[in-house]
Write a protein that holds these residues in place. Structure first.
Motif, short mmCIF file in Angstrom:
data_model
loop_
_atom_site.label_atom_id
_atom_site.label_comp_id
_atom_site.label_asym_id
_atom_site.label_seq_id
_atom_site.Cartn_x
_atom_site.Cartn_y
_atom_site.Cartn_z
N ASN A 134 0.86 -1.19 0.09
CA ASN A 134 0.01 0.10 0.01
C ASN A 134 0.81 1.44 0.04
OD1 ASN A 134 0.97 -0.60 2.35
ND2 ASN A 134 -0.75 0.33 3.69
N VAL A 135 2.06 1.27 0.45
CA VAL A 135 2.82 2.34 0.50
C VAL A 135 3.69 2.26 -0.57
CG1 VAL A 135 4.82 3.22 1.88
CG2 VAL A 135 2.96 2.16 3.06
N LYS A 136 4.19 1.23 -1.20
CA LYS A 136 4.96 1.11 -2.41
C LYS A 136 4.05 1.87 -3.43
CE LYS A 136 5.42 -2.70 -4.36
NZ LYS A 136 5.95 -4.24 -4.47
N GLY A 137 3.21 1.74 -3.60
CA GLY A 137 2.16 2.26 -4.78
C GLY A 137 2.35 3.58 -4.90
N VAL A 138 2.16 4.18 -3.62
CA VAL A 138 2.10 5.75 -3.73
C VAL A 138 3.59 6.38 -3.87
CG1 VAL A 138 1.78 7.55 -2.23
CG2 VAL A 138 0.12 5.65 -1.89
N LEU A 139 4.60 5.77 -3.48
CA LEU A 139 6.06 5.98 -3.54
C LEU A 139 6.34 5.84 -5.11
CD1 LEU A 139 7.65 4.89 -0.34
CD2 LEU A 139 6.61 6.99 -0.79
N LEU A 140 5.93 4.69 -5.67
CA LEU A 140 6.22 4.39 -7.17
C LEU A 140 5.55 5.66 -7.93
CD1 LEU A 140 6.22 0.72 -7.31
CD2 LEU A 140 8.33 2.30 -7.21
N ALA A 141 4.51 5.91 -7.65
CA ALA A 141 3.79 7.11 -8.38
C ALA A 141 4.59 8.37 -8.46
CB ALA A 141 2.43 7.01 -8.03
N LYS A 142 5.08 8.76 -7.03
CA LYS A 142 5.80 9.78 -7.02
C LYS A 142 6.98 9.91 -7.90
CE LYS A 142 6.30 11.71 -3.16
NZ LYS A 142 6.60 11.84 -1.67
N LEU A 143 7.61 8.69 -7.84
CA LEU A 143 9.05 8.45 -8.65
C LEU A 143 8.74 8.55 -10.15
CD1 LEU A 143 10.81 5.23 -6.93
CD2 LEU A 143 11.54 7.57 -7.44
N ARG A 144 7.67 8.15 -10.76
CA ARG A 144 7.48 8.53 -12.27
C ARG A 144 7.42 10.01 -12.25
NH1 ARG A 144 3.84 3.77 -11.34
NH2 ARG A 144 2.36 5.26 -10.89
N GLU A 145 6.95 10.81 -11.24
CA GLU A 145 6.88 12.32 -11.53
C GLU A 145 8.21 12.86 -11.63
OE1 GLU A 145 4.37 14.01 -8.82
OE2 GLU A 145 2.53 12.89 -9.50
N TYR A 146 9.23 12.48 -10.69
CA TYR A 146 10.36 12.57 -10.57
C TYR A 146 11.39 12.36 -11.78
CZ TYR A 146 9.28 13.68 -5.65
OH TYR A 146 8.65 14.25 -4.71
N LYS A 147 11.06 11.13 -12.09
CA LYS A 147 11.78 10.73 -13.51
C LYS A 147 11.44 11.44 -14.63
CE LYS A 147 12.16 5.77 -12.10
NZ LYS A 147 11.72 4.37 -12.39
N SER A 148 10.11 11.97 -14.79
CA SER A 148 9.62 12.83 -15.90
C SER A 148 10.41 14.18 -15.82
CB SER A 148 8.16 12.86 -16.00
OG SER A 148 7.57 13.88 -16.87
N ASP A 149 10.59 14.65 -14.38
CA ASP A 149 11.14 15.78 -14.38
C ASP A 149 12.39 16.10 -14.73
OD1 ASP A 149 11.40 18.67 -12.95
OD2 ASP A 149 12.64 17.36 -11.64
N LEU A 150 13.31 14.89 -14.40
CA LEU A 150 14.53 14.63 -14.65
C LEU A 150 14.79 14.42 -16.30
CD1 LEU A 150 17.49 14.26 -13.64
CD2 LEU A 150 17.05 11.81 -13.47
N ASN A 151 13.92 13.90 -16.77
CA ASN A 151 13.99 13.71 -18.36
C ASN A 151 13.74 15.28 -18.88
OD1 ASN A 151 14.53 10.87 -18.51
ND2 ASN A 151 11.92 10.68 -18.43
N ASN A 152 12.92 16.08 -18.40
CA ASN A 152 12.90 17.51 -18.98
C ASN A 152 14.40 18.15 -18.67
OD1 ASN A 152 10.30 17.05 -19.61
ND2 ASN A 152 9.39 17.65 -17.63
N LEU A 153 14.93 17.92 -17.71
CA LEU A 153 16.23 18.49 -17.36
C LEU A 153 17.22 18.20 -18.42
CD1 LEU A 153 16.43 18.64 -13.44
CD2 LEU A 153 16.21 20.45 -14.95
N LYS A 154 17.23 16.87 -18.64
CA LYS A 154 18.18 16.33 -19.46
C LYS A 154 17.92 16.86 -21.01
CE LYS A 154 18.84 11.71 -17.56
NZ LYS A 154 18.61 10.36 -17.57
N THR A 155 16.48 17.22 -21.33
CA THR A 155 16.10 17.65 -22.66
C THR A 155 16.61 18.97 -22.60
OG1 THR A 155 14.09 16.28 -22.85
CG2 THR A 155 14.41 18.26 -24.23
N GLU A 156 16.60 19.68 -21.60
CA GLU A 156 16.89 21.18 -21.56
C GLU A 156 18.45 21.34 -21.73
OE1 GLU A 156 16.19 25.25 -21.22
OE2 GLU A 156 14.81 23.55 -21.27
N VAL A 157 19.37 20.52 -21.14
CA VAL A 157 20.60 20.46 -21.11
C VAL A 157 21.03 20.03 -22.52
CG1 VAL A 157 22.79 19.40 -20.42
CG2 VAL A 157 21.01 19.74 -18.84
#
Length: 221
Positions: free
Chosen positions: A65-88
């Motif tokens: 029940n905790v893992k599902g919430v945290l993995l959903a947040k991780l997907r947002e952070y990965k998307s944010d990091l990909n945006n940073l890579k694209t900007e670089v």
């Protein structure tokens, strides 16, 4: 809730906001300064990826029940990091004129402020959600501990009752043994009394015969 995950999350949010600001600044630089800033950004991205991997490992080790919430947040952070890579990549590959750099600087500052605000909001919402989840987990654990204590108490009571029953059984067994011994003694005593009766009867009979014989001889004279 995992304190370890929260620690990684705070580090990532701070690092992401810092990288966003560096991307904005790098867009306005030229030459060696730009290369140095890009190098710093790439190093920061490597650190951010390492934090995401750590968060992923920590999240997958928790309850479902905790893992599902945290993995959903991780997907947002990965998307944010990909945006940073694209900007670089845009910064590295683009040869921008002064007007374009100014436009990038203005848009980058706005994006940085928006991203930072969004990250803080996500962090607050996620923290609140994790706190609620933690409270539910604590309540469940407390209920489980209370149930376990009740089970232990019941087992102790059953053990005590079993000991009482065993003691009563041993007592009854001892009474049965004593009754058996008493019965044997009474049987032996009855046999002895019967034997003694026969002996006494024989003696009395002999005495009576002796008396009769004596009287006979006396009367016959």
């Amino acid at each position: 809730m995992s304190n370890v995950f929260e620690g990684y999350e705070r580090q990532y949010c701070e690092l992401s906001a810092n990288l966003t600001k560096k991307c904005t600044a790098a867009g306005a630089l030229n030459g060696e300064q730009k290369k140095q800033k890009v190098s710093e950004i790439k190093t920061g991205i490597d650190e951010a990826e390492a934090l995401i991997r750590k968060m992923d490992l920590e999240a997958r080790s928790l309850q479902p029940n905790v893992k599902g919430v945290l993995l959903a947040k991780l997907r947002e952070y990965k998307s944010d990091l990909n945006n940073l890579k694209t900007e670089v990549k845009k910064i590295v590959s683009g040869n921008l004129n002064p007007s374009a750099r100014d436009e990038l600087l203005e848009s980058g500052m706005a994006d940085a402020m928006t991203a930072s605000a969004d990250q803080r909001t996500r962090l607050m919402v996620s923290t609140e959600r994790l706190n609620k989840t933690s409270d539910r987990v604590k309540d469940s654990r407390r209920t489980m501990l209370e149930t376990e204590e009740l089970g232990v108490s019941i087992l102790q009571d059953l053990h005590s009752q079993r000991q009482s029953l065993l003691h009563a059984h041993n007592t009854l067994h001892g009474v049965d043994d004593n009754i058996g011994k008493s019965k044997k003694i009474l049987t032996n005593m009855s046999r002895r009394m019967s034997k003694n009766k026969w002996i006494i009867g024989g003696i009395v009979l002999v005495l009576v015969i002796a008396i009769i014989v004596i009287l006979y001889f006396k009367l016959s004279k």
